[in-house]
Structures are given as C-alpha cells and as structure tokens.
Design a protein around this motif. Structure first.
Motif, PDB file in Angstrom:
ATOM      1  N   HIS A  26       0.835  -1.208   0.000  1.00  0.00           N
ATOM      2  CA  HIS A  26       0.000   0.000   0.000  1.00  0.00           C
ATOM      3  C   HIS A  26       0.866   1.252   0.000  1.00  0.00           C
ATOM      4  CE1 HIS A  26      -3.991   1.853   1.623  1.00  0.00           C
ATOM      5  NE2 HIS A  26      -3.302   2.751   0.938  1.00  0.00           N
ATOM      6  N   ALA A  27       1.895   1.269   0.848  1.00  0.00           N
ATOM      7  CA  ALA A  27       2.776   2.432   0.931  1.00  0.00           C
ATOM      8  C   ALA A  27       3.529   2.651  -0.380  1.00  0.00           C
ATOM      9  CB  ALA A  27       3.759   2.258   2.080  1.00  0.00           C
ATOM     10  N   LEU A  28       4.019   1.587  -0.995  1.00  0.00           N
ATOM     11  CA  LEU A  28       4.743   1.724  -2.267  1.00  0.00           C
ATOM     12  C   LEU A  28       3.825   2.211  -3.382  1.00  0.00           C
ATOM     13  CD1 LEU A  28       7.007  -1.470  -2.209  1.00  0.00           C
ATOM     14  CD2 LEU A  28       7.724   0.916  -1.917  1.00  0.00           C
ATOM     15  N   TYR A  29       2.599   1.717  -3.365  1.00  0.00           N
ATOM     16  CA  TYR A  29       1.626   2.153  -4.375  1.00  0.00           C
ATOM     17  C   TYR A  29       1.355   3.648  -4.254  1.00  0.00           C
ATOM     18  CZ  TYR A  29      -2.779   2.447  -6.941  1.00  0.00           C
ATOM     19  OH  TYR A  29      -3.769   2.799  -7.817  1.00  0.00           O
ATOM     20  N   ASP A  30       1.131   4.121  -3.033  1.00  0.00           N
ATOM     21  CA  ASP A  30       0.870   5.546  -2.834  1.00  0.00           C
ATOM     22  C   ASP A  30       2.106   6.388  -3.127  1.00  0.00           C
ATOM     23  OD1 ASP A  30      -1.665   4.895  -2.136  1.00  0.00           O
ATOM     24  OD2 ASP A  30      -1.574   5.633  -0.081  1.00  0.00           O
ATOM     25  N   LEU A  31       3.277   5.880  -2.761  1.00  0.00           N
ATOM     26  CA  LEU A  31       4.511   6.607  -3.062  1.00  0.00           C
ATOM     27  C   LEU A  31       4.668   6.800  -4.566  1.00  0.00           C
ATOM     28  CD1 LEU A  31       7.299   7.805  -2.402  1.00  0.00           C
ATOM     29  CD2 LEU A  31       8.192   5.451  -2.346  1.00  0.00           C
ATOM     30  N   TYR A  32       4.448   5.741  -5.314  1.00  0.00           N
ATOM     31  CA  TYR A  32       4.537   5.830  -6.773  1.00  0.00           C
ATOM     32  C   TYR A  32       3.549   6.853  -7.321  1.00  0.00           C
ATOM     33  CZ  TYR A  32       3.440   4.704 -11.610  1.00  0.00           C
ATOM     34  OH  TYR A  32       3.170   4.801 -12.953  1.00  0.00           O
ATOM     35  N   THR A  33       2.308   6.772  -6.877  1.00  0.00           N
ATOM     36  CA  THR A  33       1.289   7.630  -7.470  1.00  0.00           C
ATOM     37  C   THR A  33       1.488   9.092  -7.098  1.00  0.00           C
ATOM     38  OG1 THR A  33      -0.187   6.978  -5.666  1.00  0.00           O
ATOM     39  CG2 THR A  33      -0.447   5.830  -7.734  1.00  0.00           C
ATOM     40  N   PHE A  34       1.834   9.365  -5.862  1.00  0.00           N
ATOM     41  CA  PHE A  34       2.110  10.751  -5.458  1.00  0.00           C
ATOM     42  C   PHE A  34       3.293  11.314  -6.245  1.00  0.00           C
ATOM     43  CE2 PHE A  34       0.018  10.053  -1.162  1.00  0.00           C
ATOM     44  CZ  PHE A  34      -0.935  11.041  -1.330  1.00  0.00           C
ATOM     45  N   TYR A  35       4.397  10.608  -6.179  1.00  0.00           N
ATOM     46  CA  TYR A  35       5.652  11.150  -6.706  1.00  0.00           C
ATOM     47  C   TYR A  35       5.661  11.187  -8.233  1.00  0.00           C
ATOM     48  CZ  TYR A  35      10.646  12.180  -6.850  1.00  0.00           C
ATOM     49  OH  TYR A  35      11.863  12.774  -7.062  1.00  0.00           O
ATOM     50  N   LYS A  36       5.185  10.133  -8.846  1.00  0.00           N
ATOM     51  CA  LYS A  36       5.164  10.097 -10.313  1.00  0.00           C
ATOM     52  C   LYS A  36       4.213  11.152 -10.870  1.00  0.00           C
ATOM     53  CE  LYS A  36       3.699   8.407 -14.482  1.00  0.00           C
ATOM     54  NZ  LYS A  36       2.440   8.680 -15.206  1.00  0.00           N
ATOM     55  N   THR A  37       3.064  11.307 -10.239  1.00  0.00           N
ATOM     56  CA  THR A  37       2.114  12.313 -10.702  1.00  0.00           C
ATOM     57  C   THR A  37       2.716  13.711 -10.620  1.00  0.00           C
ATOM     58  OG1 THR A  37       0.235  10.965 -10.012  1.00  0.00           O
ATOM     59  CG2 THR A  37      -0.186  13.302 -10.367  1.00  0.00           C
ATOM     60  N   HIS A  38       3.405  13.990  -9.525  1.00  0.00           N
ATOM     61  CA  HIS A  38       4.031  15.307  -9.378  1.00  0.00           C
ATOM     62  C   HIS A  38       5.171  15.508 -10.372  1.00  0.00           C
ATOM     63  CE1 HIS A  38       5.972  18.822  -7.719  1.00  0.00           C
ATOM     64  NE2 HIS A  38       7.075  18.127  -7.519  1.00  0.00           N
ATOM     65  N   MET A  39       6.118  14.597 -10.397  1.00  0.00           N
ATOM     66  CA  MET A  39       7.349  14.800 -11.158  1.00  0.00           C
ATOM     67  C   MET A  39       7.165  14.636 -12.661  1.00  0.00           C
ATOM     68  SD  MET A  39       9.749  15.825  -9.233  1.00  0.00           S
ATOM     69  CE  MET A  39      11.086  15.635 -10.413  1.00  0.00           C
ATOM     70  N   VAL A  40       6.226  13.827 -13.079  1.00  0.00           N
ATOM     71  CA  VAL A  40       6.046  13.566 -14.507  1.00  0.00           C
ATOM     72  C   VAL A  40       4.811  14.262 -15.063  1.00  0.00           C
ATOM     73  CG1 VAL A  40       5.715  11.784 -16.265  1.00  0.00           C
ATOM     74  CG2 VAL A  40       7.243  11.348 -14.327  1.00  0.00           C
ATOM     75  N   ASP A  41       3.666  14.022 -14.451  1.00  0.00           N
ATOM     76  CA  ASP A  41       2.404  14.418 -15.059  1.00  0.00           C
ATOM     77  C   ASP A  41       2.007  15.868 -14.813  1.00  0.00           C
ATOM     78  OD1 ASP A  41       2.157  11.749 -15.849  1.00  0.00           O
ATOM     79  OD2 ASP A  41       1.248  11.223 -13.933  1.00  0.00           O
ATOM     80  N   VAL A  42       2.438  16.437 -13.708  1.00  0.00           N
ATOM     81  CA  VAL A  42       2.033  17.803 -13.387  1.00  0.00           C
ATOM     82  C   VAL A  42       3.220  18.751 -13.503  1.00  0.00           C
ATOM     83  CG1 VAL A  42       0.999  19.312 -11.658  1.00  0.00           C
ATOM     84  CG2 VAL A  42       0.166  16.991 -11.909  1.00  0.00           C
ATOM     85  N   ALA A  43       4.048  18.807 -12.483  1.00  0.00           N
ATOM     86  CA  ALA A  43       5.154  19.765 -12.484  1.00  0.00           C
ATOM     87  C   ALA A  43       6.149  19.488 -13.602  1.00  0.00           C
ATOM     88  CB  ALA A  43       5.862  19.731 -11.127  1.00  0.00           C
ATOM     89  N   GLY A  44       6.415  18.214 -13.858  1.00  0.00           N
ATOM     90  CA  GLY A  44       7.355  17.875 -14.928  1.00  0.00           C
ATOM     91  C   GLY A  44       6.865  18.314 -16.287  1.00  0.00           C
ATOM     92  N   GLN A  45       5.569  18.130 -16.540  1.00  0.00           N
ATOM     93  CA  GLN A  45       5.017  18.540 -17.826  1.00  0.00           C
ATOM     94  C   GLN A  45       5.002  20.057 -17.956  1.00  0.00           C
ATOM     95  OE1 GLN A  45       4.346  16.274 -20.084  1.00  0.00           O
ATOM     96  NE2 GLN A  45       3.710  17.709 -21.658  1.00  0.00           N
ATOM     97  N   MET A  46       4.705  20.748 -16.878  1.00  0.00           N
ATOM     98  CA  MET A  46       4.714  22.206 -16.906  1.00  0.00           C
ATOM     99  C   MET A  46       6.128  22.740 -17.135  1.00  0.00           C
ATOM    100  SD  MET A  46       2.023  23.171 -13.881  1.00  0.00           S
ATOM    101  CE  MET A  46       0.264  22.911 -14.112  1.00  0.00           C
ATOM    102  N   GLN A  47       7.091  22.104 -16.511  1.00  0.00           N
ATOM    103  CA  GLN A  47       8.476  22.529 -16.713  1.00  0.00           C
ATOM    104  C   GLN A  47       8.901  22.305 -18.160  1.00  0.00           C
ATOM    105  OE1 GLN A  47      11.795  20.228 -14.954  1.00  0.00           O
ATOM    106  NE2 GLN A  47      12.485  22.170 -14.072  1.00  0.00           N
ATOM    107  N   TYR A  48       8.492  21.184 -18.735  1.00  0.00           N
ATOM    108  CA  TYR A  48       8.790  20.920 -20.145  1.00  0.00           C
ATOM    109  C   TYR A  48       8.221  22.020 -21.030  1.00  0.00           C
ATOM    110  CZ  TYR A  48       7.807  19.032 -24.803  1.00  0.00           C
ATOM    111  OH  TYR A  48       7.674  18.875 -26.161  1.00  0.00           O
TER     112      TYR A  48
END
Length: 341
Positions: A212-234
């Motif tokens: 459960h913890a690994l699943y939430d870690l992946y979803t929080f961090y990946k969403t931030h770094m790739v899908d939201v902030a990462g895409q905006m930075q791109y």
C-alpha cells in the motif's frame, strides 16, 4: 488513498498557470497527515490498533520482498489506466492531478516531494491496512460471517472503497460527477481487495502495509514529477528556448502575443511524450479537459484536418493555424466536426 492517475488539469479552462501554487502546501500536507493520525489514533497510544499491528505485522526482508512484488499488479493496472484514452477515467485523472498539484505545487520538487510522498504513503499504508485489514476483517467476520474470513474481507473492502469516494455522489450525483465516483468506487474495490488478498495469503499484515505504501509513493511522486510539475516545466523550457516561427508571427499580428503564448502553452502541455508533436491520442485525451469527449474516429478526423502537411502528427504551427481562426480550441474542434455554428 484515492486512485491517482495521469491528467491534464492545466488545460481545463485557461492556459495561464499564474494561479497554480509554485511550492509545497505545508498546511494541506499537515492536514492530510493529521487526518491519518486521527484514524490511527490507538496505534500511537498503544491501544487496540497497536495491538493488532503488533500481533499481525512482521516486518522483515521477506515481507519487504513480498510487498514489493505484491504491488506490481496494481502498478501495472495503474500504467494501463494512465495510457488509456477512455473518457471513463478522464475525470479521475483531472481530480487526481489537481490534488497532487495542490500538495506539491507546479514546480518540480524532486527531493522534498519524494520525502513527503514517502512520509504520507508510509503513514497511510500503516494506518489504513491496520484499520481495514487488521481490525475490520476479523470484526466483520465475527459479526456477519460466522467467522468466515471471506465475508470480512468483502465487507471491509466495500467499506474501504466507499470511504475513498463521495458516497452521496454515488446516489445523488449527475453527469460526470456520478460517473467519476462509480469508476473510483470500482477501482478502490480492486485496490482494497488486492491488499486484503496480500494479507490473507501471506498471513502478514506488513506485506499489505508495504504494498500500500509503495503504491501511494509511486502515485504521489510520479504524478508530481512527470504528469504535473514535470510537464509544466517541459512546456516552459521549450517555449523559452524557441525562436518565433513564421506561424507565430502571423498569429501574433492577428490575435496578439498573449494568444499565441496561450496556444503554445496548451500545445506543449498536451504533448505528453515530449516529442514536439501532437499525436491523435494525445489530442483526444487532452480535449477531455475542455469537456470535449471524442470517439477515436472523431479524434482521427480532427487530427487529419489539423495536420496540414499530412505527416501523421500536428506541429505547433499547424496547431496555431487550427486554433487561430476561431480563437478557441473547443470552437475549432466543433467546427471541424459539425461545421461553423
């Protein structure tokens, strides 16, 4: 933790990101941690939840390995959903990215976001697995199933899923809100059911907590770094590095620099594979943020008409040429499909 997938929230109403928080929202993060701490109150005080944890969770190398392997099917499902063009998950995508953006902001925070994601994921996994699997499975089994553990697992999973949605919207909701909540309920049943399966098959609550913890870690961090902030930075980086093209100069003269900047920003936020081009599936998924639900055939038609050189994808000048005459993505798409209104 709610199901978190990929979204294009920043396209929904405006091309401007000025009102998007730039950094970590410490108050909101502390509120989330406080909520979990309250749910798991007796873990910290040595009460009933602590006793359940002590009796049923055995943290070891084997538990870490099993929890890590156990989360793989859920991550696989998550990736499939992220790659899906289906409108069924578009609303969930939007709400999820909005939630993550409110937590960590629009600027990539690789270290801070990872540490906070790990903290929130660890606390959530510990509290929710102790509560829903460790406490409620045996409680429901005794109360409703004549000690049948499967009855307890089913009932605790349903309660887990219901508490991770908006129950009133499941009944009174309309349109997209109703659909989003039913899809979320279904996904949470899968998640909760799988965590219960891990616990019951291994006999070790630590395995479910780790997964459960690994699943939430992946979803929080990946969403931030790739899908939201990462895409905006791109989008910011590529716009700052480019020189104006002939198409940009043309539409700057006709509609102004702010219009051109907004269209370009939308274009690069849609460009999720970051190749400088819009593919049909990228355009279709992004249009959900405008409230435009196209079939695969309709999105193919829009792409073909916008793709002036018939290369198979839309470049930024072609996108400007597509949007420019109407001044609106929504109007341009509707005019393409149904003609000028």
């Amino acid at each position: 933790s709610k199901r978190i997938t990929t979204t294009r929230l920043y396209l929904s109403s405006s091309s401007s990101t000025e009102q998007i928080p730039a950094t970590v929202n410490w108050i909101l993060i502390l509120q989330n941690l406080a909520n979990q701490a309250l749910i798991g109150a007796t873990i910290w005080t040595g009460g009933a939840q602590f006793q359940v944890l002590q009796a049923n969770a055995h943290f070891s190398i084997v538990a870490i390995v099993l929890g890590t392997l156990g989360v793989v099917p859920l991550l696989y499902l998550s990736r499939k959903i992220e790659a899906s063009e289906s409108y069924l998950v578009s609303g969930l995508n939007l709400s999820t990215n909005t939630a993550v953006m409110r937590l960590f902001g629009a600027t990539p925070q690789p270290v801070t976001a990872f540490l906070l994601s790990a903290l929130m994921a660890g606390v959530t996994g510990l509290v929710e697995e102790t509560t829903f699997r460790g406490q409620l499975i045996p409680a429901f089994s005794n109360a409703f199933g004549g000690d049948d553990v499967m009855t307890g697992a089913v009932l605790s999973t349903l309660l887990f899923a219901l508490l991770h949605t908006n129950p009133l919207s499941l009944i009174r909701g309309q349109g997209e809100a109703l659909l989003d909540n039913w899809v979320l309920l279904f996904l949470q049943i899968i998640n909760g059911g799988f965590f219960a399966y891990l616990y019951l098959t291994t006999g070790n609550l630590a395995v479910a907590i780790i997964a459960h913890a690994l699943y939430d870690l992946y979803t929080f961090y990946k969403t931030h770094m790739v899908d939201v902030a990462g895409q905006m930075q791109y989008a910011r980086t590529i716009m700052e590095s480019q020189r104006p093209t002939a198409g940009e100069q043309k539409w700057t003269q006709q509609r102004g620099a702010e219009f051109v900047r907004g269209v370009k920003q939308s274009f690069y936020l849609m460009d999720t594979n970051r190749d400088g081009l819009l593919q049909r599936n990228e355009l279709r998924v992004a249009l959900y943020s405008y409230g435009i639900n196209l079939s695969a055939l309709q999105s193919q038609r829009v792409t073909q008409l916008a793709d002036l050189d018939q290369s198979g994808a839309i470049d930024v000048d072609e996108f400007l040429e597509f949007i420019g005459p109407t001044g609106s993505t929504g109007k341009a798409v509707r005019n393409t499909l149904f003609g000028p209104l």
